[in-house]
Scaffold this active site. Structure first.
Site, PDB file in Angstrom:
ATOM      1  N   GLY A  23       0.853  -1.196   0.000  1.00 46.30           N
ATOM      2  CA  GLY A  23       0.000   0.000   0.000  1.00 46.30           C
ATOM      3  C   GLY A  23       0.873   1.224   0.000  1.00 46.30           C
ATOM      4  N   GLY A  58       0.680   6.067   3.787  1.00 47.27           N
ATOM      5  CA  GLY A  58      -0.586   6.576   4.320  1.00 47.27           C
ATOM      6  C   GLY A  58      -1.787   5.693   4.019  1.00 47.27           C
ATOM      7  N   GLY A 106      -2.597   2.923   5.353  1.00 44.21           N
ATOM      8  CA  GLY A 106      -3.170   2.343   6.569  1.00 44.21           C
ATOM      9  C   GLY A 106      -2.508   1.051   7.021  1.00 44.21           C
ATOM     10  N   GLU A 137       8.498  -3.534   7.487  1.00 44.90           N
ATOM     11  CA  GLU A 137       9.598  -3.105   6.606  1.00 44.90           C
ATOM     12  C   GLU A 137      10.990  -3.441   7.143  1.00 44.90           C
ATOM     13  OE1 GLU A 137       9.254   0.240   4.143  1.00 44.90           O
ATOM     14  OE2 GLU A 137       7.546   0.992   5.269  1.00 44.90           O
TER      15      GLU A 137
HETATM   16  N1  LIG Z   1      -2.767   8.683  15.680  1.00 43.35           N
HETATM   17  C1  LIG Z   1      -3.111   9.237  14.505  1.00 43.35           C
HETATM   18  N2  LIG Z   1      -3.848  10.364  14.465  1.00 43.35           N
HETATM   19  C2  LIG Z   1      -4.238  10.900  13.277  1.00 43.35           C
HETATM   20  N3  LIG Z   1      -3.936  10.396  12.074  1.00 43.35           N
HETATM   21  C3  LIG Z   1      -3.195   9.269  12.063  1.00 43.35           C
HETATM   22  C4  LIG Z   1      -2.748   8.626  13.274  1.00 43.35           C
HETATM   23  N4  LIG Z   1      -2.036   7.537  12.943  1.00 43.35           N
HETATM   24  C5  LIG Z   1      -2.032   7.487  11.585  1.00 43.35           C
HETATM   25  N5  LIG Z   1      -2.729   8.527  11.056  1.00 43.35           N
HETATM   26  C6  LIG Z   1      -2.957   8.789   9.626  1.00 43.35           C
HETATM   27  O1  LIG Z   1      -3.550   7.626   9.064  1.00 43.35           O
HETATM   28  C7  LIG Z   1      -3.057   7.394   7.752  1.00 43.35           C
HETATM   29  C8  LIG Z   1      -2.507   5.977   7.676  1.00 43.35           C
HETATM   30  O2  LIG Z   1      -1.292   5.927   8.411  1.00 43.35           O
HETATM   31  P1  LIG Z   1      -0.403   4.613   8.483  1.00 43.35           P
HETATM   32  O3  LIG Z   1       0.790   4.949   9.295  1.00 43.35           O
HETATM   33  O4  LIG Z   1      -1.247   3.485   8.904  1.00 43.35           O
HETATM   34  O5  LIG Z   1      -0.013   4.447   6.943  1.00 43.35           O
HETATM   35  P2  LIG Z   1       1.033   3.452   6.284  1.00 43.35           P
HETATM   36  O6  LIG Z   1       0.325   2.764   5.177  1.00 43.35           O
HETATM   37  O7  LIG Z   1       1.654   2.609   7.331  1.00 43.35           O
HETATM   38  O8  LIG Z   1       2.079   4.501   5.696  1.00 43.35           O
HETATM   39  P3  LIG Z   1       3.679   4.417   5.457  1.00 43.35           P
HETATM   40  O9  LIG Z   1       3.878   3.547   4.259  1.00 43.35           O
HETATM   41  O10 LIG Z   1       4.031   5.836   5.162  1.00 43.35           O
HETATM   42  O11 LIG Z   1       4.317   3.892   6.719  1.00 43.35           O
HETATM   43  C9  LIG Z   1      -2.022   8.480   7.482  1.00 43.35           C
HETATM   44  O12 LIG Z   1      -2.613   9.487   6.713  1.00 43.35           O
HETATM   45  C10 LIG Z   1      -1.669   8.985   8.867  1.00 43.35           C
HETATM   46  O13 LIG Z   1      -1.306  10.338   8.816  1.00 43.35           O
END
Ligand SMILES: Nc1ncnc2c1ncn2[C@@H]1O[C@H](COP(=O)(O)OP(=O)(O)OP(=O)(O)O)[C@@H](O)[C@H]1O
Length: 237
Positions: A37, A40, A42, A160
């Protein structure tokens, strides 16, 4: 085949911002599933929810946010861990720390065997006495993985683990984890931005995009899931 993780109508939202909209899927036991994914999408949010479901007391664990985790022992290797330059333990002692029984200062013969086996699986046998603080980034990452493997988990979750490694060492870690997963018959859930190895070394994909979660065999990995990630990896390089 039994499922290790079952997700039913899970919603992830922060305030009014919905990250995952009512997603449902199952992850089978004993297989390697790669979680894909864009930034951001999720991925970390979902992994945190799965860990929470596992850690809840049994009465609540049956269904936390629609997530059920059916596994006795889960080990988790986070994306980044900085133990500092004065961390005193050797690689072998660090790996043993995770399995040492409370109140008992020494490892049993069997536990020592588990440490040796885990170090061998990630090719760290020759470096077992090196202080962790002196290990390179890639060696540290492999030590973290060995510490997780020494716990003999039924399910290993990796965020990762190759992100900080060059292509050669990434490839080595991928094949070491695949070997360990097949040898131990454990399930692996692996967040990765590098999809170059996915078709050859994993069984399934879970692709998070547009608030949805799509699960399937890697034989049918959509080009869109694959190419987006290659571009991200190429951009970084
Ligand atoms: N505690 C929080 N409060 C508000 N928004 C959040 C919080 N945690 C995550 N987000 C938002 O939720 C979305 C998903 O975040 P997440 O870290 O799960 O993405 P990811 O797929 O792991 O991304 P990456 O590949 O960059 O690590 C992002 O837009 C992030 O800014």
């Amino acid at each position: 085949m039994q499922n290790q993780i079952s997700v039913q109508h899970y919603v992830a939202a922060f305030g009014k911002r919905v990250i995952l909209k009512d997603v449902s899927f199952s992850i089978p036991s004993g297989q390697l599933t790669v979680v894909l994914g864009e930034n951001g999408a999720g991925k970390t949010t979902l992994i945190k929810a799965i860990l929470n479901a596992y850690l809840q007391p049994k009465s609540a664990a049956d269904e936390v946010n629609g997530i059920e985790v059916s596994t006795k022992k889960l080990a988790y290797v986070p994306q980044f861990r900085d133990l500092g330059s004065d961390y005193p333990l050797s690689l072998a002692a660090f790996v043993g720390l995770a399995i040492r029984q409370k109140g008992w200062p020494f490892l049993t013969k069997k536990e020592k065997g588990r440490v040796q086996e885990a170090l061998a699986l990630v090719d760290l046998t020759d470096l077992k006495d090196l202080p962790l603080s002196k290990a390179s980034g890639g060696q540290k990452q492999r030590a973290y993985i060995a510490q997780a493997l020494a716990q003999n988990p039924d399910l290993l979750i990796l965020d990762e683990p190759t992100a900080a490694l060059d292509a050669k060492h990434s490839q080595e870690v991928v094949s070491q984890i695949r070997n360990a997963q097949q040898k131990k018959g454990m399930g692996v859930l692996w967040i990765s931005h590098d999809t170059s190895w996915v078709k050859d070394f994993s069984d399934n994909y879970l692709w998070l995009h547009d608030g949805q979660a799509e699960f399937g065999s890697v034989d049918s990995l959509p080009d869109a899931a694959r190419s987006i990630h290659q571009e991200e990896v190429n951009d970084v390089n």
